[in-house]
Design an enzyme around this catalytic site. Structure first.
Site, PDB file in Angstrom:
ATOM      1  N   CYS A 213      36.307  21.437  73.243  1.00 23.74           N
ATOM      2  CA  CYS A 213      37.058  20.657  74.241  1.00 23.74           C
ATOM      3  C   CYS A 213      36.673  19.178  74.109  1.00 23.74           C
ATOM      4  O   CYS A 213      35.711  18.854  73.415  1.00 23.74           O
ATOM      5  CB  CYS A 213      36.718  21.133  75.646  1.00 23.74           C
TER       6      CYS A 213
ATOM      7  N   CYS B 283      38.598  24.941  31.236  1.00 22.22           N
ATOM      8  CA  CYS B 283      39.791  25.156  32.059  1.00 22.22           C
ATOM      9  C   CYS B 283      41.070  24.949  31.261  1.00 22.22           C
ATOM     10  O   CYS B 283      41.923  25.831  31.203  1.00 22.22           O
ATOM     11  CB  CYS B 283      39.758  24.237  33.277  1.00 22.22           C
TER      12      CYS B 283
ATOM     13  N   MET C 108      32.439  22.811  68.793  1.00 24.87           N
ATOM     14  CA  MET C 108      33.110  21.995  69.814  1.00 24.87           C
ATOM     15  C   MET C 108      34.433  22.673  70.183  1.00 24.87           C
ATOM     16  O   MET C 108      35.195  23.066  69.293  1.00 24.87           O
ATOM     17  CB  MET C 108      33.393  20.592  69.288  1.00 24.87           C
TER      18      MET C 108
ATOM     19  N   CYS D  95      62.879  36.792  66.683  1.00 31.60           N
ATOM     20  CA  CYS D  95      62.776  35.935  65.493  1.00 31.60           C
ATOM     21  C   CYS D  95      61.676  34.886  65.649  1.00 31.60           C
ATOM     22  O   CYS D  95      61.343  34.492  66.755  1.00 31.60           O
ATOM     23  CB  CYS D  95      64.107  35.228  65.281  1.00 31.60           C
ATOM     24  N   CYS D  96      61.164  34.410  64.558  1.00 32.85           N
ATOM     25  CA  CYS D  96      60.345  33.199  64.456  1.00 32.85           C
ATOM     26  C   CYS D  96      59.029  33.293  65.223  1.00 32.85           C
ATOM     27  O   CYS D  96      58.524  32.290  65.734  1.00 32.85           O
ATOM     28  CB  CYS D  96      61.095  31.976  64.921  1.00 32.85           C
TER      29      CYS D  96
ATOM     30  N   CYS E 174      41.690  28.374  32.897  1.00 41.64           N
ATOM     31  CA  CYS E 174      42.752  28.383  33.905  1.00 41.64           C
ATOM     32  C   CYS E 174      44.144  28.266  33.298  1.00 41.64           C
ATOM     33  O   CYS E 174      45.032  29.063  33.598  1.00 41.64           O
ATOM     34  CB  CYS E 174      42.599  27.209  34.884  1.00 41.64           C
TER      35      CYS E 174
ATOM     36  N   TYR F 172      25.225  22.200  69.882  1.00 44.04           N
ATOM     37  CA  TYR F 172      26.191  22.380  68.787  1.00 44.04           C
ATOM     38  C   TYR F 172      25.435  22.491  67.460  1.00 44.04           C
ATOM     39  O   TYR F 172      24.234  22.295  67.404  1.00 44.04           O
ATOM     40  CB  TYR F 172      27.186  21.204  68.744  1.00 44.04           C
TER      41      TYR F 172
ATOM     42  N   CYS G  50      33.113  18.288  74.793  1.00 45.27           N
ATOM     43  CA  CYS G  50      32.132  18.549  73.720  1.00 45.27           C
ATOM     44  C   CYS G  50      32.010  17.318  72.822  1.00 45.27           C
ATOM     45  O   CYS G  50      30.912  16.929  72.411  1.00 45.27           O
ATOM     46  CB  CYS G  50      32.573  19.724  72.851  1.00 45.27           C
TER      47      CYS G  50
HETATM   48  C1  LIG Z   1      39.655  32.936  31.716  1.00 43.12           C
HETATM   49  C2  LIG Z   1      39.263  31.927  32.758  1.00 43.12           C
HETATM   50  C3  LIG Z   1      40.146  31.603  33.769  1.00 43.12           C
HETATM   51  C4  LIG Z   1      39.794  30.673  34.728  1.00 43.12           C
HETATM   52  N1  LIG Z   1      40.698  30.369  35.700  1.00 43.12           N
HETATM   53  C5  LIG Z   1      40.395  29.473  36.657  1.00 43.12           C
HETATM   54  C6  LIG Z   1      41.340  29.116  37.650  1.00 43.12           C
HETATM   55  O1  LIG Z   1      42.458  29.628  37.674  1.00 43.12           O
HETATM   56  N2  LIG Z   1      40.982  28.201  38.576  1.00 43.12           N
HETATM   57  C7  LIG Z   1      39.744  27.630  38.577  1.00 43.12           C
HETATM   58  O2  LIG Z   1      39.463  26.820  39.459  1.00 43.12           O
HETATM   59  N3  LIG Z   1      38.819  27.917  37.622  1.00 43.12           N
HETATM   60  C8  LIG Z   1      39.118  28.832  36.670  1.00 43.12           C
HETATM   61  N4  LIG Z   1      38.203  29.117  35.698  1.00 43.12           N
HETATM   62  C9  LIG Z   1      36.868  28.461  35.740  1.00 43.12           C
HETATM   63  C10 LIG Z   1      36.944  27.027  35.188  1.00 43.12           C
HETATM   64  O3  LIG Z   1      37.560  27.043  33.932  1.00 43.12           O
HETATM   65  C11 LIG Z   1      35.531  26.437  35.079  1.00 43.12           C
HETATM   66  O4  LIG Z   1      34.890  26.554  36.328  1.00 43.12           O
HETATM   67  C12 LIG Z   1      35.532  24.963  34.680  1.00 43.12           C
HETATM   68  O5  LIG Z   1      36.326  24.758  33.540  1.00 43.12           O
HETATM   69  C13 LIG Z   1      34.098  24.479  34.414  1.00 43.12           C
HETATM   70  O6  LIG Z   1      34.103  23.129  34.045  1.00 43.12           O
HETATM   71  P1  LIG Z   1      32.769  22.420  33.472  1.00 43.12           P
HETATM   72  O7  LIG Z   1      33.122  20.991  33.271  1.00 43.12           O
HETATM   73  O8  LIG Z   1      31.629  22.780  34.312  1.00 43.12           O
HETATM   74  O9  LIG Z   1      32.519  23.120  32.074  1.00 43.12           O
HETATM   75  P2  LIG Z   1      33.430  23.151  30.763  1.00 43.12           P
HETATM   76  O10 LIG Z   1      34.827  22.845  31.056  1.00 43.12           O
HETATM   77  O11 LIG Z   1      33.130  24.450  30.105  1.00 43.12           O
HETATM   78  O12 LIG Z   1      32.869  21.956  29.881  1.00 43.12           O
HETATM   79  C14 LIG Z   1      31.643  22.008  29.230  1.00 43.12           C
HETATM   80  C15 LIG Z   1      31.782  21.319  27.883  1.00 43.12           C
HETATM   81  O13 LIG Z   1      30.473  21.056  27.379  1.00 43.12           O
HETATM   82  C16 LIG Z   1      30.508  21.149  25.976  1.00 43.12           C
HETATM   83  N5  LIG Z   1      29.114  21.327  25.518  1.00 43.12           N
HETATM   84  C17 LIG Z   1      28.317  22.395  25.720  1.00 43.12           C
HETATM   85  N6  LIG Z   1      27.101  22.163  25.218  1.00 43.12           N
HETATM   86  C18 LIG Z   1      27.110  20.917  24.692  1.00 43.12           C
HETATM   87  C19 LIG Z   1      26.138  20.107  24.051  1.00 43.12           C
HETATM   88  N7  LIG Z   1      24.883  20.521  23.854  1.00 43.12           N
HETATM   89  N8  LIG Z   1      26.493  18.870  23.626  1.00 43.12           N
HETATM   90  C20 LIG Z   1      27.745  18.415  23.833  1.00 43.12           C
HETATM   91  N9  LIG Z   1      28.702  19.148  24.447  1.00 43.12           N
HETATM   92  C21 LIG Z   1      28.397  20.370  24.881  1.00 43.12           C
HETATM   93  C22 LIG Z   1      31.427  22.355  25.737  1.00 43.12           C
HETATM   94  O14 LIG Z   1      31.976  22.303  24.434  1.00 43.12           O
HETATM   95  C23 LIG Z   1      32.481  22.161  26.831  1.00 43.12           C
HETATM   96  O15 LIG Z   1      33.611  21.473  26.349  1.00 43.12           O
HETATM   97  C24 LIG Z   1      38.529  30.043  34.695  1.00 43.12           C
HETATM   98  C25 LIG Z   1      37.617  30.353  33.654  1.00 43.12           C
HETATM   99  C26 LIG Z   1      37.973  31.277  32.698  1.00 43.12           C
HETATM  100  C27 LIG Z   1      37.006  31.603  31.600  1.00 43.12           C
END
Ligand SMILES: Cc1cc2nc3c(=O)[nH]c(=O)nc-3n(C[C@H](O)[C@H](O)[C@H](O)COP(=O)(O)OP(=O)(O)OC[C@H]3O[C@@H](n4cnc5c(N)ncnc54)[C@H](O)[C@@H]3O)c2cc1C
Length: 554
Positions: free
Chosen positions: A16, A129, A14, A551-552, A134, A68, A19
């Protein structure tokens, strides 16, 4: 009275007010549509009230026939007050396997819908995370960055900083932050919602609707799998025997090694490689692809590789590793680069070659839940698996693996599972950030992706040397690249390499989400001497030579 749905549709193309009227009329003409509204063409969105028998395809076809493109983003029952129906004979309405970000978002949504819900966690509450992803990585990166900048006021320093002796102090502060955020954002949340129960234990599916937790069987109304992912290491001969670190190990090292080979030049490899280099470790990054940050625009990969090299991070692309061995306490990596054999040695190896969904050891087959090529749980657009009573969200469904995607998916999966709301998992205009310095932040399509989709595009590339904020801060490392549709000037992609690019990208995200054009960016006020003014300058670059402006950006 027939059940009615409220349907939200994203409209592309879209340009306008006319649209917006065409789309409204086309939707109103569809049988059993009671109401259709497009607030303005700039909203890029239509809201339809229709009987539930009106399916998505009919609406999309009507939009297409009007000239669209439409994508249904959400469909929910019209009634404001939707309550989760109590599941008959179930001990919980929803049982969530995993206790990370996706699981907590799912549990909170379920609790708000009045459901009785349980989270089953086998490890540390909060998941990746907050504990090992993170939060720890970004706080360590910030520590290295601050010291780097303050030690080199002109930002041209080449040596690493802070001194390795301060590593343990920084690690201790990182652990304190992790513990307090885990407590505040996860453990305390459980106190606020009395209808969420935390069960400690290892969960497995036991048939179509049963979950076995350390031998005890539960029969919840619905199940959500949010088990996350784990680091993946490629099967390189000798790697396992030589020993290596993954991101979790690297973020909690007691002492710094003198040297480190990082295998993988994607987000985690680049972030951690630069972090360790700045703490005084001699870092070599080996990247199999032809460039680092291979999913980004080539200009960004090239510039970042140059900045890393200036900091004495050794970066090798097109590096194919044949084997690894440990000799006299030192790790050796044998590599072929452009047909030439080389050997790299280091005290430690960090493998950062991606993550795989945690789907083994869950008896998915027995429950009729299908998985894909990388072991990810296959879901439909409502995040429902091939078993209609089981939903999945977060890293366990595969890429993109970001915490904000996991949390969004968790809430959506819980709502769909409990109410049948039919909300659609929509990742349109999803921004991503790589926390190197300078940061990479992108949203939308790259030049190549847009062309592959048959779109005719134009691009602009602006060096940060032309952005006043960068000049004033004496850090002109970086660039901004915009991709727009040639005919309409609609913004399709924004790619930023800059200090705090992660903040800048949000404006572009809104612009793409709501179908704004390059001209809209130009006509919007941008405060002078902010980095986000660079977006306006990059938009102006489509038509003008910005070096000749006063500027700006006026
Ligand atoms: C080093 C690093 C840096 C990152 N930095 C970023 C960032 O800056 N920004 C961003 O957006 N993302 C980042 N991420 C990615 C982000 O951390 C993940 O995408 C997010 O935490 C995934 O969440 P989740 O709930 O899917 O899994 P998780 O947070 O991994 O949770 C899964 C949970 O399930 C539990 N579990 C597993 N199996 C079982 C079972 N059978 N029974 C019971 N419990 C179980 C585990 O113990 C865990 O606690 C980063 C990842 C890493 C490794």
């Amino acid at each position: 009275m027939a059940e009615r749905n409220q349907i939200t549709i994203r409209i592309e193309g879209m340009t306008c007010d006319g649209c917006a009227r065409h789309v409204t009329e086309a939707l109103k003409d569809v049988s059993w549509v009671e109401e259709a509204k497009v607030p303005s063409w700039k909203s890029g969105q239509a809201t339809v009230i229709a009987e539930s028998k009106v399916n998505d395809e009919v609406l999309i076809r009507a939009i297409r026939e009007a000239g669209y493109r439409g994508v249904v983003r959400e469909r929910r029952p019209l009634e404001e007050e939707r309550r989760a129906p109590a599941a008959e004979g179930a001990d919980y309405d929803l049982m969530i396997i995993g206790g990370g970000s996706a699981a907590f978002a799912a549990a909170i949504k379920a609790a708000e819908l009045g459901a009785k819900v349980s989270i089953v966690e086998s490890g540390t509450i909060g998941g990746t995370c907050v504990n090992i992803g993170c939060v720890p990585s970004k706080t360590l990166i910030r520590a290295a960055e601050l010291c780097y900048r303050s030690a080199y006021p002109k930002f041209e320093g080449l040596t690493a900083c802070p001194p390795p002796s301060e590593w343990q102090l920084v690690i201790q502060q990182k652990d304190e932050l992790v513990a307090s955020l885990r407590e505040g954002k996860y453990v305390h949340v459980l106190d606020i919602y009395p209808n969420i129960t935390l069960i400690r234990g290892h969960a497995k599916l036991a048939g179509k609707r049963n979950v076995s937790i350390d031998g005890k069987t539960h029969t919840p109304g619905k199940i959500a799998i949010a088990r996350g992912s784990h680091p993946w290491a490629p099967p390189i001969p000798g790697l396992e025997e030589a020993g290596f670190l993954d991101s979790t190990d690297a973020l909690s090292l007691d002492a710094l090694p003198k040297s480190m080979i990082v295998i993988g030049g994607g987000t985690i490899g680049l972030e951690l490689g630069q972090l360790f280099s700045r703490f005084g470790v001699l870092v070599t990054i080996l990247q199999a692809d032809a460039r680092v940050a291979a999913v980004e625009e080539p200009e960004i990969s090239e510039a970042l590789a140059k900045y890393l090299a200036e900091e004495k991070v050794r970066v090798y692309t097109g590096a194919h590793i044949s084997r690894v061995e440990k000799v006299n306490g030192e790790r050796r990596v044998y590599v072929e680069i452009e047909g030439k054999e080389s050997t790299f040695t280091a005290e430690q190896i960090l493998v950062a070659t991606g993550r795989l969904p945690n789907t083994s050891d869950l008896s998915l087959d027995e429950a009729g839940v299908k998985t894909g090529k990388r072991g990810e749980i296959v879901v439909n657009e409502h995040l429902q698996t091939s078993n209609p009573d089981i939903y999945a969200a977060g890293d366990v469904i595969g890429d993109p693996m970001f915490v904000y995607v996991a949390a969004y998916a968790g809430g959506l999966a819980a709502e769909n599972a409990l109410t049948g709301a039919g909300r659609i998992y929509d990742l349109f205009a999803l921004p991503r950030v790589t926390f190197t310095d300078p940061q990479i932040a992108s949203v939308g399509l790259t030049d190549k992706q847009a062309s592959e989709r048959g779109l005719k595009v134009k691009t602009s590339v602006l060096s940060l040397k032309d952005v006043p904020r960068a000049l004033a801060a004496r850090d002109t490392r970086g660039l901004i690249k915009l991709v727009a549709e040639e005919e309409t000037s609609r913004l399709l992609g924004a790619h930023v390499l800059a200090a705090e690019a992660g903040e800048v990208i949000q404006e572009a995200t809104l612009a793409i989400r709501f179908g704004l054009t390059v001209q809209d960016l130009v006509e919007t006020f941008h405060p002078y001497l902010t980095m986000v003014e660079g977006l306006k300058l990059a938009a102006l670059t489509f038509e003008k030579d910005v070096t000749k402006l006063s500027c700006c950006a006026a």
